[in-house]
Design an enzyme around this catalytic site. Structure first.
Site, PDB file in Angstrom:
ATOM      1  N   MET A  93      -3.811   8.623   9.563  1.00  0.00           N
ATOM      2  CA  MET A  93      -3.688  10.071   9.561  1.00  0.00           C
ATOM      3  C   MET A  93      -2.408  10.518  10.276  1.00  0.00           C
ATOM      4  O   MET A  93      -2.438  11.275  11.241  1.00  0.00           O
ATOM      5  CB  MET A  93      -4.927  10.709  10.212  1.00  0.00           C
ATOM      6  CG  MET A  93      -6.234  10.273   9.577  1.00  0.00           C
ATOM      7  SD  MET A  93      -6.282  10.493   7.785  1.00  0.00           S
ATOM      8  CE  MET A  93      -6.730  12.207   7.705  1.00  0.00           C
ATOM      9  N   ASN A 110      -1.344   4.245  -0.567  1.00  0.00           N
ATOM     10  CA  ASN A 110      -2.220   5.126   0.212  1.00  0.00           C
ATOM     11  C   ASN A 110      -3.436   5.463  -0.637  1.00  0.00           C
ATOM     12  O   ASN A 110      -3.377   5.447  -1.863  1.00  0.00           O
ATOM     13  CB  ASN A 110      -1.480   6.431   0.551  1.00  0.00           C
ATOM     14  CG  ASN A 110      -2.326   7.378   1.375  1.00  0.00           C
ATOM     15  OD1 ASN A 110      -3.013   6.962   2.324  1.00  0.00           O
ATOM     16  ND2 ASN A 110      -2.316   8.657   1.030  1.00  0.00           N
ATOM     17  N   HIS A 112      -6.198   8.612  -1.109  1.00  0.00           N
ATOM     18  CA  HIS A 112      -6.404  10.013  -0.741  1.00  0.00           C
ATOM     19  C   HIS A 112      -7.741  10.478  -1.328  1.00  0.00           C
ATOM     20  O   HIS A 112      -8.024  10.203  -2.500  1.00  0.00           O
ATOM     21  CB  HIS A 112      -5.265  10.875  -1.279  1.00  0.00           C
ATOM     22  CG  HIS A 112      -5.403  12.305  -0.899  1.00  0.00           C
ATOM     23  ND1 HIS A 112      -5.184  12.764   0.393  1.00  0.00           N
ATOM     24  CD2 HIS A 112      -5.784  13.385  -1.621  1.00  0.00           C
ATOM     25  CE1 HIS A 112      -5.418  14.066   0.433  1.00  0.00           C
ATOM     26  NE2 HIS A 112      -5.784  14.469  -0.773  1.00  0.00           N
ATOM     27  N   GLU A 177     -13.750   5.089  -3.389  1.00  0.00           N
ATOM     28  CA  GLU A 177     -12.561   4.554  -2.706  1.00  0.00           C
ATOM     29  C   GLU A 177     -12.702   3.053  -2.508  1.00  0.00           C
ATOM     30  O   GLU A 177     -11.762   2.284  -2.724  1.00  0.00           O
ATOM     31  CB  GLU A 177     -12.375   5.235  -1.340  1.00  0.00           C
ATOM     32  CG  GLU A 177     -12.085   6.719  -1.412  1.00  0.00           C
ATOM     33  CD  GLU A 177     -11.757   7.320  -0.051  1.00  0.00           C
ATOM     34  OE1 GLU A 177     -11.186   6.628   0.811  1.00  0.00           O
ATOM     35  OE2 GLU A 177     -12.087   8.506   0.166  1.00  0.00           O
TER      36      GLU A 177
HETATM   37  C1  GAR Z   1     -10.882   8.068   3.616  1.00  0.00           C
HETATM   38  O1  GAR Z   1     -11.718   9.012   2.977  1.00  0.00           O
HETATM   39  C2  GAR Z   1      -9.449   8.234   3.140  1.00  0.00           C
HETATM   40  O2  GAR Z   1      -9.360   8.582   1.784  1.00  0.00           O
HETATM   41  C3  GAR Z   1      -8.996   9.356   4.008  1.00  0.00           C
HETATM   42  O3  GAR Z   1      -9.524   9.067   5.282  1.00  0.00           O
HETATM   43  C4  GAR Z   1     -10.763   8.369   5.105  1.00  0.00           C
HETATM   44  C5  GAR Z   1     -10.734   7.106   5.925  1.00  0.00           C
HETATM   45  O4  GAR Z   1     -11.981   6.493   5.932  1.00  0.00           O
HETATM   46  N1  GAR Z   1      -7.586   9.455   4.047  1.00  0.00           N
HETATM   47  C6  GAR Z   1      -6.937  10.615   4.097  1.00  0.00           C
HETATM   48  O5  GAR Z   1      -7.492  11.684   4.147  1.00  0.00           O
HETATM   49  C7  GAR Z   1      -5.421  10.484   4.097  1.00  0.00           C
HETATM   50  N2  GAR Z   1      -4.835  11.765   3.944  1.00  0.00           N
HETATM   51  P1  GAR Z   1     -12.171   5.015   6.485  1.00  0.00           P
HETATM   52  O6  GAR Z   1     -11.504   4.964   7.870  1.00  0.00           O
HETATM   53  O7  GAR Z   1     -13.650   4.838   6.581  1.00  0.00           O
HETATM   54  O8  GAR Z   1     -11.513   4.072   5.526  1.00  0.00           O
END
Ligand code: GAR
Length: 219
Positions: A93, A110, A112, A177
């Site tokens: 982030m 990445n 998203h 994801e």
């Molecule tokens: C995920 O949903 C990812 O897509 C998002 O943060 C989360 C991380 O989850 N990323 C963003 O929003 C990037 N802008 P995780 O730590 O459980 O993998």
């Protein structure tokens, strides 16, 4: 590409995407090796997941550096030291400087939690809910200098339900994801991604012509 693709995973949060990649490597469906988990948050669950899997982990905090480029130089140094070939942003982030991007040209992915170009930036799931979208999802893309603007590799859609909260929608998106991120890395590892302008083409596997392609390239 011979041997295992060397991945460096950057994560700020709980690390469920990191875990999905670890799991696919362990079950043999992804021929890659995570050589470093790097976080900007010492408390990130991703660091624990990395340690538990026996992966070297490292934390580099912005506050320990005079500015962002200096912090990014330190990150590039540890990734180079680990001979990382593909940088995986998995819930990392924080924006990366031009120097970082230049160090790994076309070698940063990445994920998203929205169907880009809709709802880029922070709180994508909340943006989708507030907008009243009926569909949302997730996108794996190459990273360029914009915010979530790079060439798109894979996407998956999920419905937005009437009674969804940010939490329930996020969980539904996360399940997708965990499916498409390892898949996108596999395509990269197999040398099957081509970028032309901003369009990514998935080419046929060289060694396994019988494999059915998702998104077959248009001739
Ligand atoms: C995920 O949903 C990812 O897509 C998002 O943060 C989360 C991380 O989850 N990323 C963003 O929003 C990037 N802008 P995780 O730590 O459980 O993998």
């Amino acid at each position: 590409m011979s041997g295992k693709l060397r991945l460096g995973v950057l994560a700020s949060g709980g690390g469920t995407n990191l875990q999905a990649i670890i799991d696919r490597i362990q079950d043999g469906s992804l021929n890659a090796e995570i050589v470093l988990v790097l976080s900007n948050k010492p408390t990130a669950g991703a660091l624990q997941r990395g340690r538990r899997a026996g992966i070297p982990v490292c934390c580099i905090e912005q506050q320990d550096y005079p500015d962002r480029p200096a912090c990014d130089r330190a990150m590039v140094a540890v990734l180079r030291e680990a001979r990382v070939e593909l940088v995986i942003l998995a819930g990392f982030m924080r924006l990366l400087s031009a120097q970082f991007l230049d160090a790994f040209p076309h070698r940063i992915l990445n994920i998203h939690p929205a169907l880009l170009p809709a709802f880029p930036g922070l709180n994508a799931q909340q943006q989708a809910l507030q907008h009243g979208a009926r569909l949302s999802g997730c996108t794996v893309h190459f990273v360029d200098s914009g915010v979530d603007t790079g060439p798109i590799v894979l996407q998956a859609a999920v419905p937005v339900l009437e009674n969804d909260s940010v939490e329930t929608l996020s969980q539904r998106i996360l399940r997708q994801e965990h499916r498409i991120y390892p898949e996108a890395i596999r395509l990269f590892a197999e040398g099957r991604l081509r970028i032309l302008d901003r369009r990514v083409t998935i080419v046929r596997p060289a060694e396994n012509p019988e494999e059915v392609l998702i998104n077959p390239p248009v001739a």
